[in-house]
Design an enzyme around this catalytic site. Structure first.
Site, short mmCIF file in Angstrom:
data_model
loop_
_atom_site.label_atom_id
_atom_site.label_comp_id
_atom_site.label_asym_id
_atom_site.label_seq_id
_atom_site.Cartn_x
_atom_site.Cartn_y
_atom_site.Cartn_z
N HIS A 132 22.75 49.05 30.93
CA HIS A 132 21.44 48.62 31.42
C HIS A 132 20.78 49.66 32.32
O HIS A 132 19.60 49.56 32.62
CB HIS A 132 21.54 47.27 32.14
CG HIS A 132 22.19 47.30 33.48
ND1 HIS A 132 23.51 46.94 33.70
CD2 HIS A 132 21.71 47.63 34.69
CE1 HIS A 132 23.78 47.04 34.98
NE2 HIS A 132 22.71 47.47 35.60
N ASP A 162 28.32 46.40 28.35
CA ASP A 162 27.39 47.03 29.29
C ASP A 162 27.85 48.43 29.68
O ASP A 162 27.81 48.81 30.84
CB ASP A 162 27.20 46.17 30.55
CG ASP A 162 25.99 46.60 31.37
OD1 ASP A 162 25.09 47.26 30.80
OD2 ASP A 162 25.94 46.30 32.58
N GLY A 234 21.00 49.72 41.97
CA GLY A 234 21.23 51.14 42.17
C GLY A 234 22.71 51.48 42.19
O GLY A 234 23.10 52.62 41.93
N ASN A 235 23.57 50.51 42.52
CA ASN A 235 25.02 50.70 42.43
C ASN A 235 25.52 50.61 41.00
O ASN A 235 26.65 51.03 40.70
CB ASN A 235 25.77 49.63 43.24
CG ASN A 235 25.93 50.00 44.71
OD1 ASN A 235 25.37 49.33 45.58
ND2 ASN A 235 26.66 51.05 44.99
N SER A 236 24.72 50.02 40.13
CA SER A 236 25.16 49.80 38.75
C SER A 236 25.66 51.08 38.10
O SER A 236 24.99 52.11 38.14
CB SER A 236 24.01 49.23 37.91
OG SER A 236 23.69 47.93 38.34
N LEU A 291 38.54 36.92 15.95
CA LEU A 291 39.34 35.84 15.40
C LEU A 291 38.47 34.89 14.58
O LEU A 291 38.89 34.38 13.55
CB LEU A 291 40.02 35.09 16.55
CG LEU A 291 41.22 34.21 16.23
CD1 LEU A 291 42.29 34.99 15.51
CD2 LEU A 291 41.78 33.61 17.52
N GLY A 292 37.25 34.62 15.06
CA GLY A 292 36.33 33.74 14.33
C GLY A 292 36.48 32.28 14.68
O GLY A 292 36.52 31.42 13.80
N VAL A 293 36.56 31.99 15.98
CA VAL A 293 36.66 30.60 16.43
C VAL A 293 35.71 30.38 17.60
O VAL A 293 35.35 31.32 18.31
CB VAL A 293 38.10 30.24 16.88
CG1 VAL A 293 39.06 30.28 15.72
CG2 VAL A 293 38.57 31.15 18.02
N LEU A 294 35.29 29.15 17.79
CA LEU A 294 34.61 28.73 19.01
C LEU A 294 35.63 27.96 19.84
O LEU A 294 36.32 27.08 19.31
CB LEU A 294 33.40 27.86 18.71
CG LEU A 294 32.23 28.54 18.00
CD1 LEU A 294 31.09 27.55 17.82
CD2 LEU A 294 31.75 29.75 18.77
N ILE A 295 35.74 28.28 21.11
CA ILE A 295 36.76 27.68 21.94
C ILE A 295 36.13 27.01 23.16
O ILE A 295 34.98 27.28 23.51
CB ILE A 295 37.80 28.72 22.42
CG1 ILE A 295 37.11 29.85 23.21
CG2 ILE A 295 38.59 29.28 21.26
CD1 ILE A 295 38.06 30.86 23.81
#
Length: 491
Positions: A132, A162, A234-236, A291-295
């Site tokens: 960012h 990020d 600014g620390n990013s 993996l293809g899952v919703l947890i």
């Protein structure tokens, strides 16, 4: 012989009154307190040498982004800006002057500028920072502690973590940070940051590690380090150091209600950051395991319904179509307890472990299914750009009402099924006072499973509802606004 006069003999009344012993007691306490503070102060870390040794490898990053859709100021005229010098002086003033209709950026838009921090990780000029900080930048300038400035090119970015990798050329004697490991980091350990908050270059702040493995809503593939080190805009992209002067994280985000520091900061672990760096440097892109899952999290009530002695693991709410999980035999309602031998305490523990697994490698999962622990080997796929490739298929359809649960349900229309990404279940059209309301079931929810039994018709729904044990917690799987979740209901 001279008589020796003692304090008691000289001031007998004062000692009898207890005044002098009291004074001595106060003095003793004061000395003890000062000595304790002295010892405590001696135990605090001294950051001066660490800062002197590491500041030179920390950089200030400034970026410039041209307004979107920028075009030539002289579009439509029979000359371009490079030919202005050939015109008479009064015409040059007309086109270039401050009051000229052709002056400045088009539409009055000015270039956007931003600032951040970063650090040099190799002698050949590679710099790490946050995505960012440089996102959308047309020009990136890197400034060193010795005030040298270099134009940098963006080698690659990874918005999911990020992270961004920059490269500066034609630079000699570049200072480099010592890269440590975040694997052995402990909560309570002293750490410090160097960066440029609000443009104040090379500001040093210190604190401790507050927590490890934090999962944030914006990104659950990064197990963030939480600290109380003061981090501000600014620390990013700046480094987080340990007391050995090694970089163990990249300062990335803060939690704030005011826009400024509130004591909760998050850093990308350096082990994850260096993995991303190597992939961006060598391949130009980042591949993550998928993996293809919703947890979802396993709370106390869900643990009870699934037969767990305590809440732990990651509950699979949905298995995506054509996913590695589906190919490996995982099912909705499974609870992942271990991944490659490592325990899964919180649901947020699973995504980072999967993401770090090389694509194509097999992972062994220990899951709880139907009260029994089983082991499955799943070949890990590559995480798609949107994180998913397909929705799981639910069941079948039909319609009706049951008062025992406080629910009114009806068959699922083809339109509702398509909108929710399911093929079956029953649609909740009304919720009254009762177990369903307490469980959090809402109108327009689609119920696809109760007590780990599929609801593929109204008849199945009624049969299951009538057989539910009274007063015992049972799980209910609903699809709400296209997203499956598990709820706990006590009939």
């Amino acid at each position: 012989m001279q008589k020796i006069t003692t304090p008691v003999a000289r001031y007998p009344d004062l000692f009898r009154s207890g005044l002098i012993p009291g004074v001595w007691l106060v003095l003793a306490v004061l000395v003890s307190t000062l000595w304790s503070q002295h010892l405590a102060a001696r135990g605090l870390p001294d950051f001066t040498e660490l800062v002197e040794e590491n500041s030179s490898a920390v950089v200030n990053i400034s970026t410039t982004s041209e307004p979107a859709g920028r075009q030539s100021r002289f579009q439509g005229l029979p000359f371009d800006e490079g030919q202005l010098d050939q015109l008479p002086p009064f015409l040059q003033d007309f086109f270039r002057g401050p009051n000229s209709p052709f002056g400045g950026a088009p539409g009055g838009k000015q270039p956007a500028r931003s600032m951040g921090s970063g650090f040099i990780v190799s002698k050949d000029g590679y710099v790490l920072t946050n995505n960012h900080v440089v996102e959308g930048a047309d020009e990136v300038i890197v400034r060193l502690n010795d005030r040298r400035e270099f134009a940098a090119t963006i080698v690659g970015t990874d918005p999911r973590s990020d992270m961004a990798v920059l490269k500066i050329e034609n630079a000699d004697d570049l200072p480099v940070v010592k890269v440590g490991s975040s694997e052995e980091l402990k909560v309570g350990e002293w750490v410090f940051a160097i960066g440029s908050p609000f443009g104040f270059d090379y500001t040093v702040t210190a604190g401790i590690v507050s927590a490890l493995g934090r999962s944030l809503p914006s990104e659950n593939y990064v197990p963030f380090i939480q600290t109380d080190v003061a981090i501000n805009p600014g620390n990013s992209g700046g480094p987080l150091f340990n007391l050995d002067g090694e970089v163990i994280g990249i300062n990335s985000q803060i939690y704030t209600r005011s826009g400024g520091f509130m004591g909760v900061s998050f850093a990308i672990p350096i082990d994850d950051a260096m993995s991303v760096f190597r992939q961006l440097r060598d391949e130009g892109t980042v591949a993550r395991g998928w993996l293809g899952v919703l947890i979802q999290e396993v709370n106390r009530d869900l643990a009870e319904t699934f037969g767990l002695k305590r809440p732990r693991g990651a509950l699979i709410a949905e298995v995506m179509v054509n996913s590695p999980a589906q190919a490996g035999g995982l099912q909705s309602g499974d609870i992942v307890l271990e991944y490659n031998g490592e325990e899964i305490e919180l649901s947020s523990d699973l995504p980072p472990k999967v993401g770090r697994t090389p694509v194509g490698e097999s992972a062994r999962l220990t899951v709880l299914r139907g009260g029994d622990e089983i082991e499955l080997d799943v070949e890990i796929g590559e995480l798609p750009e949107d994180g998913r490739t397909g929705r799981s298929k639910a069941r079948d359809h039909l319609g009706g009402k049951t008062g025992a649960l406080g629910l009114t349900v009806e068959p699922l229309t083809p339109e509702n099924a398509r909108a929710a990404g399911v093929e079956g279940g029953v649609l909740v059209t009304g919720v009254e006072r009762g177990p369903a309301l307490k469980a959090g079931i809402r109108t327009r929810d689609i119920i696809t499973e109760i007590n780990r039994k599929p609801v593929n018709s109204l008849k199945a729904f009624r049969t299951i509802a009538e057989s539910l044990p009274e007063g015992q917690a049972v799980s209910v799987r609903v699809v709400r606004q296209g997203r499956p979740i598990y709820l706990v209901m006590r009939p």
